[in-house]
Design an enzyme around this catalytic site. Sequence first.
Site, PDB file in Angstrom:
ATOM      1  N   SER A  49      14.445  10.347  43.825  1.00 50.87           N
ATOM      2  CA  SER A  49      15.890  10.520  43.617  1.00 50.87           C
ATOM      3  C   SER A  49      16.728   9.430  44.270  1.00 50.87           C
ATOM      4  O   SER A  49      17.913   9.303  43.961  1.00 50.87           O
ATOM      5  CB  SER A  49      16.340  11.877  44.171  1.00 50.87           C
ATOM      6  OG  SER A  49      16.076  11.925  45.559  1.00 50.87           O
ATOM      7  N   GLY A  51      16.598   5.496  46.913  1.00 49.91           N
ATOM      8  CA  GLY A  51      15.857   4.442  47.593  1.00 49.91           C
ATOM      9  C   GLY A  51      14.723   3.872  46.755  1.00 49.91           C
ATOM     10  O   GLY A  51      14.856   3.637  45.548  1.00 49.91           O
ATOM     11  N   GLU A  74      17.074  17.767  47.053  1.00 52.05           N
ATOM     12  CA  GLU A  74      18.482  17.358  47.069  1.00 52.05           C
ATOM     13  C   GLU A  74      19.408  18.568  47.015  1.00 52.05           C
ATOM     14  O   GLU A  74      19.009  19.625  46.531  1.00 52.05           O
ATOM     15  CB  GLU A  74      18.755  16.447  45.857  1.00 52.05           C
ATOM     16  CG  GLU A  74      17.908  15.171  45.841  1.00 52.05           C
ATOM     17  CD  GLU A  74      18.207  14.221  46.999  1.00 52.05           C
ATOM     18  OE1 GLU A  74      19.260  14.356  47.632  1.00 52.05           O
ATOM     19  OE2 GLU A  74      17.371  13.342  47.285  1.00 52.05           O
ATOM     20  N   ALA A 111       8.307  19.137  48.333  1.00 49.38           N
ATOM     21  CA  ALA A 111       7.047  18.535  47.855  1.00 49.38           C
ATOM     22  C   ALA A 111       5.863  18.887  48.748  1.00 49.38           C
ATOM     23  O   ALA A 111       4.718  18.785  48.321  1.00 49.38           O
ATOM     24  CB  ALA A 111       7.192  17.013  47.791  1.00 49.38           C
ATOM     25  N   LEU A 138       8.090   9.535  49.595  1.00 47.96           N
ATOM     26  CA  LEU A 138       8.846  10.565  50.321  1.00 47.96           C
ATOM     27  C   LEU A 138       9.242  10.047  51.714  1.00 47.96           C
ATOM     28  O   LEU A 138       8.447   9.397  52.377  1.00 47.96           O
ATOM     29  CB  LEU A 138       7.954  11.801  50.437  1.00 47.96           C
ATOM     30  CG  LEU A 138       8.569  13.115  50.902  1.00 47.96           C
ATOM     31  CD1 LEU A 138       7.807  14.281  50.284  1.00 47.96           C
ATOM     32  CD2 LEU A 138       8.529  13.231  52.395  1.00 47.96           C
ATOM     33  N   TYR A 234       9.677   0.421  65.530  1.00 47.79           N
ATOM     34  CA  TYR A 234       9.032   0.844  64.290  1.00 47.79           C
ATOM     35  C   TYR A 234       7.508   0.781  64.385  1.00 47.79           C
ATOM     36  O   TYR A 234       6.851   1.782  64.667  1.00 47.79           O
ATOM     37  CB  TYR A 234       9.548   0.008  63.094  1.00 47.79           C
ATOM     38  CG  TYR A 234       9.334   0.740  61.792  1.00 47.79           C
ATOM     39  CD1 TYR A 234      10.348   1.474  61.201  1.00 47.79           C
ATOM     40  CD2 TYR A 234       8.090   0.740  61.164  1.00 47.79           C
ATOM     41  CE1 TYR A 234      10.125   2.194  60.039  1.00 47.79           C
ATOM     42  CE2 TYR A 234       7.857   1.448  59.999  1.00 47.79           C
ATOM     43  CZ  TYR A 234       8.883   2.169  59.438  1.00 47.79           C
ATOM     44  OH  TYR A 234       8.649   2.877  58.291  1.00 47.79           O
ATOM     45  N   THR A 275      18.645   2.062  52.662  1.00 41.91           N
ATOM     46  CA  THR A 275      18.435   3.369  52.026  1.00 41.91           C
ATOM     47  C   THR A 275      18.881   4.443  53.010  1.00 41.91           C
ATOM     48  O   THR A 275      19.076   4.172  54.197  1.00 41.91           O
ATOM     49  CB  THR A 275      16.951   3.631  51.681  1.00 41.91           C
ATOM     50  OG1 THR A 275      16.221   3.775  52.900  1.00 41.91           O
ATOM     51  CG2 THR A 275      16.340   2.536  50.829  1.00 41.91           C
TER      52      THR A 275
HETATM   53  P1  NAD Z   1      15.075   7.669  50.790  1.00 47.03           P
HETATM   54  O1  NAD Z   1      15.632   8.533  51.879  1.00 47.03           O
HETATM   55  O2  NAD Z   1      16.015   6.853  49.982  1.00 47.03           O
HETATM   56  O3  NAD Z   1      14.233   8.595  49.776  1.00 47.03           O
HETATM   57  C1  NAD Z   1      13.447   9.661  50.221  1.00 47.03           C
HETATM   58  C2  NAD Z   1      13.065  10.538  49.064  1.00 47.03           C
HETATM   59  O4  NAD Z   1      12.240  11.623  49.573  1.00 47.03           O
HETATM   60  C3  NAD Z   1      14.252  11.229  48.356  1.00 47.03           C
HETATM   61  O5  NAD Z   1      13.996  11.258  46.967  1.00 47.03           O
HETATM   62  C4  NAD Z   1      14.219  12.658  48.901  1.00 47.03           C
HETATM   63  O6  NAD Z   1      14.779  13.635  48.032  1.00 47.03           O
HETATM   64  C5  NAD Z   1      12.717  12.842  49.029  1.00 47.03           C
HETATM   65  N1  NAD Z   1      12.343  13.941  49.925  1.00 47.03           N
HETATM   66  C6  NAD Z   1      12.604  14.089  51.251  1.00 47.03           C
HETATM   67  N2  NAD Z   1      12.052  15.249  51.712  1.00 47.03           N
HETATM   68  C7  NAD Z   1      11.442  15.831  50.643  1.00 47.03           C
HETATM   69  C8  NAD Z   1      10.704  17.034  50.470  1.00 47.03           C
HETATM   70  N3  NAD Z   1      10.431  17.849  51.479  1.00 47.03           N
HETATM   71  N4  NAD Z   1      10.269  17.326  49.221  1.00 47.03           N
HETATM   72  C9  NAD Z   1      10.524  16.518  48.157  1.00 47.03           C
HETATM   73  N5  NAD Z   1      11.180  15.345  48.290  1.00 47.03           N
HETATM   74  C10 NAD Z   1      11.640  15.010  49.511  1.00 47.03           C
HETATM   75  O7  NAD Z   1      13.942   6.795  51.507  1.00 47.03           O
HETATM   76  P2  NAD Z   1      13.294   5.346  51.238  1.00 47.03           P
HETATM   77  O8  NAD Z   1      13.814   4.424  52.265  1.00 47.03           O
HETATM   78  O9  NAD Z   1      13.351   4.990  49.823  1.00 47.03           O
HETATM   79  O10 NAD Z   1      11.788   5.640  51.676  1.00 47.03           O
HETATM   80  C11 NAD Z   1      10.731   5.866  50.766  1.00 47.03           C
HETATM   81  C12 NAD Z   1       9.440   5.320  51.357  1.00 47.03           C
HETATM   82  O11 NAD Z   1       9.553   3.884  51.481  1.00 47.03           O
HETATM   83  C13 NAD Z   1       9.157   5.866  52.774  1.00 47.03           C
HETATM   84  O12 NAD Z   1       7.772   6.040  52.910  1.00 47.03           O
HETATM   85  C14 NAD Z   1       9.611   4.693  53.660  1.00 47.03           C
HETATM   86  O13 NAD Z   1       8.978   4.671  54.918  1.00 47.03           O
HETATM   87  C15 NAD Z   1       9.172   3.514  52.795  1.00 47.03           C
HETATM   88  N6  NAD Z   1       9.804   2.222  53.158  1.00 47.03           N
HETATM   89  C16 NAD Z   1      11.151   2.111  53.232  1.00 47.03           C
HETATM   90  C17 NAD Z   1      11.704   0.882  53.610  1.00 47.03           C
HETATM   91  C18 NAD Z   1      13.211   0.714  53.713  1.00 47.03           C
HETATM   92  O14 NAD Z   1      13.659  -0.326  54.214  1.00 47.03           O
HETATM   93  N7  NAD Z   1      13.996   1.649  53.234  1.00 47.03           N
HETATM   94  C19 NAD Z   1      10.876  -0.216  53.882  1.00 47.03           C
HETATM   95  C20 NAD Z   1       9.502  -0.068  53.744  1.00 47.03           C
HETATM   96  C21 NAD Z   1       8.963   1.159  53.389  1.00 47.03           C
END
Ligand code: NAD
Length: 394
Positions: A49, A51, A74, A111, A138, A234, A275
Site C-alpha cells: 500500500s 513505500g 491501513e 499479514a 512489510l 541501523y 517512506t
Molecule cells: P512503508 O511503511 O512505506 O510500508 C510498509 C507496508 O507494510 C505498508 O503497506 C503497510 O500497510 C504494511 N504493513 C505494516 N504492518 C502490517 C501488517 N501487520 N499486516 C499487513 N501489512 C502491514 O515501508 P517501506 O519503507 O516501504 O518498507 C518496506 C521494506 O523495505 C521494509 O522491509 C524496509 O526495511 C525495507 N527498506 C526500506 C528502505 C527505505 O529507505 N524506506 C530502504 C531499504 C529497505
Amino acid sequence: MIIKPKIRMNICTTVHPKGCEKAVLNQIEAVKEMGKYQGPKNVLIIGGSSGYGLASRVSLAYGADANTINVSFESEPKGKRTGSPGWWNNLYFKRLSQETNNKHFDFNGDAFSHEMKQTVIDKIKEEFGKIDLLVYSLASGVRVNPDTKETVKSSLKTIGDDFTGQTIDIATLTTKDITISNATQQEIDDTIYVMGGEDWKFWVDALDTSNCLNEGFKTVSYTYVGGKTTDVIYRLGSIGRAKRDLEAKCDEMNKLLKSKYNGQSLISSSKAVTTKASVHIPAMAIYMSCLYETMMKHNCHESIIEHKHRLFKDCIYGDVDLYDEMGRIRVDKEELSDLIQNETIDLMYSLSLEEILNLKGGKLFLKEYYQLNGFEVDGVDYEEDIDLDELKKA
Ligand code: NAD
C-alpha cells in the site's frame, strides 16, 4: 472539508486523498515511460500500500502486466478522520489499474495472522491457481503472535554504546537532540521477531504446502545495508539484527525453492528513500537530505519507482548482475559508493540544519515527506472542499 497537514512528533496525522491519487498516477506514468519487461504473471505483495511495496506493485502491474494481490494494514477514513495514506493509495491503485485489464485485489488486515494467510491462499486458488512471485515488503513496529496473541514490539536501538545525535523536527524545522540507548537482549530478540524473516518464511511455507507456487517461483524482500553514518543506528543496531535474520531466512528458503520449483529466494539491498517507515528512523532525515543532494549532483539519484522498476526489469527479470558475495542484489551500489558516501558525510557535518534544508536535496526530502500523506503533490488544488464519503464512493 479543507485538508491541511497536521504534524505531531514528526507524524503527519492528516491525509489528502487527491494528492494520494496523483502520486499513484505519477508512479504509473513513470513506469509507462520506463517501459515493459517479461515478468511474472501472478504476484502477491505483502505491504503493497505504500513505500517500496506500492512501487513494486506499480512496476509489476504496468511493467510486466501482472495480476496482483496486495495485503496491507491501513485505516479507513471515518467522519473527520482522513484515514491512512495507504488506504487511499489502495483505493486509487484499484481504480486506476482497471485500464490494465488484469486482476488486482486488496486485503486489509494483519499479514502476520494465520487467518490472513488462509484468506489469501483461498483467493489465489480461486483467481490465479498459483503465483509466480511473492514480494515481502512489510514494515511494522509490532507483531501480534498468531498463536498466543501476545503483542511484540520492535525497537530502534543501538547494540553496544548509546548514540547521541541530531534529527529534524519537521513541524518547526529545527534540530532536536536525540539519544538512542542500548538495546537489551529481550529488545533485540523482539525486533528480530517483528522485522526478521520468520513471517516471510511462514508465507512461503503456507503457499508451498497449499500447492500455490508455480514452477520458477521467486520471492524477494528488501534489506538495508547503509554506510558509516547509519551503521550505529541501523546495521549494527537492533534493526540490523532483524535484517540479518531476514537475509538468513532467504538462504534457507532458497534451498527448498531451488530443488522443488527451480525457483529463487532473493534479497535486494535497497537505497534509502523517503517512506512512512524510514522517516521515523532517528537521524535519517539529515542523512537522506544530504544523500539526495549528492546523488542528484552526480546524476544517479533515483525516485522510489525508478529504483524498484530497475530492480525488477533489469535485475530480477533481466540480465544485469548486481549480486554481492552474500547473494544480495545490490541496487544500492550508487548510494554506498565511496564518492557518494564521502560527499554526503561532508555535507552532514559541515552545514547547519538551515543550510541542509535549503539544499535541493533537503527541499526534496521535505517535499517527499509531505507527499507521503498526499500533500505538496504538483497539480492538486489544496483549497478544494473535500467530501471524504463522496470520494470513497466515486
Ligand atoms: P512503508 O511503511 O512505506 O510500508 C510498509 C507496508 O507494510 C505498508 O503497506 C503497510 O500497510 C504494511 N504493513 C505494516 N504492518 C502490517 C501488517 N501487520 N499486516 C499487513 N501489512 C502491514 O515501508 P517501506 O519503507 O516501504 O518498507 C518496506 C521494506 O523495505 C521494509 O522491509 C524496509 O526495511 C525495507 N527498506 C526500506 C528502505 C527505505 O529507505 N524506506 C530502504 C531499504 C529497505
